[in-house]
Design an enzyme around this catalytic site. Structure first.
Site, mmCIF file in Angstrom:
data_model
loop_
_atom_site.group_PDB
_atom_site.id
_atom_site.type_symbol
_atom_site.label_atom_id
_atom_site.label_comp_id
_atom_site.label_asym_id
_atom_site.label_seq_id
_atom_site.Cartn_x
_atom_site.Cartn_y
_atom_site.Cartn_z
ATOM 1 N N SER A 119 0.831 -1.195 0.000
ATOM 2 C CA SER A 119 0.000 0.000 0.000
ATOM 3 C C SER A 119 0.868 1.249 0.000
ATOM 4 C CB SER A 119 -0.913 0.031 1.228
ATOM 5 O OG SER A 119 -1.636 1.250 1.273
ATOM 6 N N LYS A 165 -4.510 -6.649 3.542
ATOM 7 C CA LYS A 165 -4.480 -5.573 2.540
ATOM 8 C C LYS A 165 -5.894 -5.270 2.032
ATOM 9 C CE LYS A 165 -2.780 -2.670 -0.503
ATOM 10 N NZ LYS A 165 -3.816 -2.435 -1.483
ATOM 11 N N HIS A 178 -7.498 -3.237 4.653
ATOM 12 C CA HIS A 178 -6.924 -1.889 4.599
ATOM 13 C C HIS A 178 -7.671 -1.063 3.547
ATOM 14 C CE1 HIS A 178 -4.395 1.047 2.481
ATOM 15 N NE2 HIS A 178 -3.760 1.262 3.620
ATOM 16 N N ASN A 179 -7.874 -1.658 2.369
ATOM 17 C CA ASN A 179 -8.556 -0.941 1.297
ATOM 18 C C ASN A 179 -10.014 -0.665 1.644
ATOM 19 O OD1 ASN A 179 -6.101 -1.322 0.075
ATOM 20 N ND2 ASN A 179 -6.942 -2.047 -1.857
ATOM 21 N N GLU A 217 -10.009 2.253 3.823
ATOM 22 C CA GLU A 217 -9.668 3.364 2.919
ATOM 23 C C GLU A 217 -10.903 3.848 2.158
ATOM 24 O OE1 GLU A 217 -7.603 3.279 -1.362
ATOM 25 O OE2 GLU A 217 -6.272 2.592 0.247
#
Length: 635
Positions: A294, A349, A352-353, A356
């Site tokens: 990222s 990940k 995380h997105n 986000e």
């Protein structure tokens, strides 16, 4: 040049080191001769050395290496099993040290040790050495299950025809940036990109030429030549689009790979695909890591947040590479850590997105309400966000400020951008994962759906005309009223993070990944898109309470008590004025439901029992007892 021949006891460090020193006409030294007497006595008694036992030994060797290098070079035989030991020995520039790692199967080395006479190292200690060994991803790696002359010849072949430590496949924006990052950190990188006439022409060649003044990138558009240019065991890092492309590339690589080679998928692959690929490659003895990266183009080049998952053995081999190129946290530690087995890296990940997505949408909702509800110009909104970011230190707020200020001629560029957002899949995947694991996912799901609705631009224009949708403006704006809005913004962000980390908690338990939430928060404090001051706080919060919902932490409880009224007031105001705030509303709804002693679910259970005889539990009976009622009147 200093040549350090490394490996566990019994691999032949001394024998090969002496042969190499004669070949190179350099003096030979054995690190065992630099051990103090106490260490030799311990090892002779079968007692493994501890790190504190090695401090003086490593310092003596480090000083000696500096002297030998000034005198013209040397060959040193030294176990150097851990990366921290190797770093202490690197008292001269890295380019002036060549590491040669000798290795073989435990049973073969044990047999050698059992046949060795007069040496203080006891065969029983071999198991502890294998347990200590951190296999590096750099240097020359030689399997010693062959004759001494064959080992020497293989070493000389590497020295005379140096190969790349890692191969990077796929030179899109992220791939190019990562290649430069690796090379900038002293890693020898070979690059590959396919060559397709009129579609992808000379990508690798042109990339190498563009950077030839600074870096020497061996470039390839022939896959077999690319693979053969890499040190064995090979490390291949690819940055390509998720999905079938990854499977096609793996299939094309397999004919050229050998047992022990490693493939690293640095794209946004689905975690279940990563698990499937790891299991498939394991049958051929190929290691596989699904690694989340990222930070976008700038992060990839200057230091991203890296989330490697898969084989621990694989991470021990290339972790040093990944840690070199990762961003650094406030203490100077790499924003990279081993996440867990199987698809854990790509799951983290993906989440995380998801966080986000919601953080971006939350900022967008405020911008839209401020711009068209409060009628504030972009530069004034930028001023409000700047004030907020003194506390939040949010990367996403930071870039939003720059966006709001950017003009094209005399117009704000933002006003020229079509209001139709795209989503690459990770947001939707995280929503699906939450459904599978039974985790409420309100804010992130709302953010995904908001993007989907935005994509229906033409349809929205038609509906707007039919409903003659207009908004009132009975409210006054300005930076002086931003306190309540800021409080609500902080509440929405806190709730969004609580929702995201709750999914990590559930996934960790379900898949037995043993995720370390504090460490995940730490590697998200720099390099990645969702870095912020709040993420710094979460490191300590999750150290204190490794599991459970973030909203149960005393610090967060007190904070949300202060924010709750403002959150609900801002949601109400925005909706009353006709402005959608899907993520902020979802945060409010989640918070109200999660903190409610009584919800509406009793009616749901009654309805289910009415039409489907699904039964229900009673609040005046023990949990686990189920009842059914014939609800029709007269029964």
């Amino acid at each position: 040049m200093i040549y350090i021949v490394s490996g566990v006891s019994g691999v032949g460090k001394t024998t090969i080191g002496i042969l190499l020193s004669k070949k190179l006409k350099l003096p030979f030294y054995d690190a065992d001769d630099f051990h103090p007497e106490d260490n030799i006595t311990k090892m002779g008694d079968g007692i493994p050395l501890q790190d504190e036992d090695r401090e003086g030994w490593l310092e003596n060797l480090s000083q000696a290496i500096r002297k030998w290098n000034k005198d013209g070079g040397a060959v040193l035989a030294c176990s150097a099993l851990k990366e921290q030991y190797r770093r202490k020995l690197e008292s001269i520039p890295k380019k002036e040290i060549t590491w040669i790692f000798l290795h073989s199967e435990f049973e073969i080395i044990l047999e050698r040790l059992n046949s060795r006479k007069g040496h203080y190292f006891k065969p029983a200690l071999l198991q502890s050495q294998y347990a200590t060994l951190e296999f590096p991803g750099y240097g020359i790696h030689i399997n010693v299950n062959k004759t001494e002359q064959e080992v020497l010849d293989e070493i000389m072949e590497h020295l005379n025809n140096p190969k790349s430590e890692i191969g990077l496949l796929g030179l899109g924006v992220m791939g190019k940036s990562l290649a430069i990052n690796l090379a900038s950190n002293g890693v020898k990188v070979a690059v590959f990109n396919r060559h397709v006439e009129k579609i992808e022409v000379d990508i690798a060649k042109n990339f190498a030429l563009e950077n030839k003044e600074i870096f020497n990138f061996p470039w390839f558009d022939d896959l077999e030549k690319f693979i053969n240019s890499l040190e064995r065991p090979r490390n291949i890092f690819f940055m390509v689009n998720a999905g079938k492309t990854v499977d096609i590339i793996i299939e094309s690589l397999l004919p050229f790979l050998e047992e022990g080679d490693l493939i690293i998928d640095g794209g946004n692959s689905h975690y279940k695909d990563t698990l499937r690929r790891e299991q498939l490659l394991k049958e051929s003895g190929i290691l596989f890591m699904g690694t989340g990266v990222s930070g976008g183009e700038e992060g990839a080049r200057k230091g991203p947040s890296i989330m490697p998952g898969g084989s621990k053995q694989a991470y021990e081999r290339v972790g040093s590479f990944l840690e070199k190129i990762a961003a650094k946290d406030k203490d100077g530690n790499p924003c990279c850590t081993y996440i867990g087995p199987e698809g854990a890296g790509h799951f983290v990940k993906m989440l995380h997105n998801g966080i986000e997505y919601a953080e971006m949408q939350l900022i967008a909702e405020y911008y839209h309400f401020f711009r068209f509800g409060l009628k504030l110009p972009p530069d004034e909104i930028a001023g409000i966000f700047t004030d907020w970011n003194k506390e939040m230190q949010s990367y996403l707020l930071e870039i939003s400020i720059d966006i709001l200020k950017r003009k094209e001629n005399d117009d704000y560029l933002l006003d020229r951008i079509l209001d139709a957002a795209k989503q690459k899949g990770t947001g939707g995947w995280s929503t699906n994962a939450a459904l599978e694991l039974g985790v409420p996912f309100d804010t992130i799901t709302a953010a995904v759906m908001a993007r989907i609705v935005s994509g229906k631009k033409e349809e929205r224009v038609q509906v707007f005309e039919k409903y003659n949708s207009t908004t009132t403006n009975n409210i006054s704006g300005g930076r002086e009223i931003s306190s309540q809005y800021f409080s609500a913004y902080k509440a929405g962000s806190i709730i969004n993070h609580a929702i995201g980390f709750s999914l990590l908690t559930e996934a960790s338990a379900e898949y037995k990944w043993n995720l370390n939430l504090s460490e995940i928060a730490r590697i998200w404090t720099n390099g990645c898109i969702i870095r912020s001051a709040f993420m710094e706080e979460l490191i300590d919060i999750f150290k204190e309470r490794p599991g459970g919902n973030l909203l149960l932490h005393p610090v967060i409880i007190n904070r949300m008590k202060d924010h709750r009224k403002d959150l609900l007031a801002v949601i109400s105001e925005a909706l009353k004025e006709g402005f959608p705030v899907p993520v902020l509303s979802a945060a409010g709804n989640y918070f109200l439901a999660y903190t409610s002693e009584q919800t509406s679910a009793n009616m749901i259970q009654a309805q289910r029992d009415y039409f489907g005889a699904h039964t229900y539990e009673r609040n005046d009976k023990s949990r686990g007892e189920f009842f059914h009622t014939n609800w029709k009147p007269g029964n």
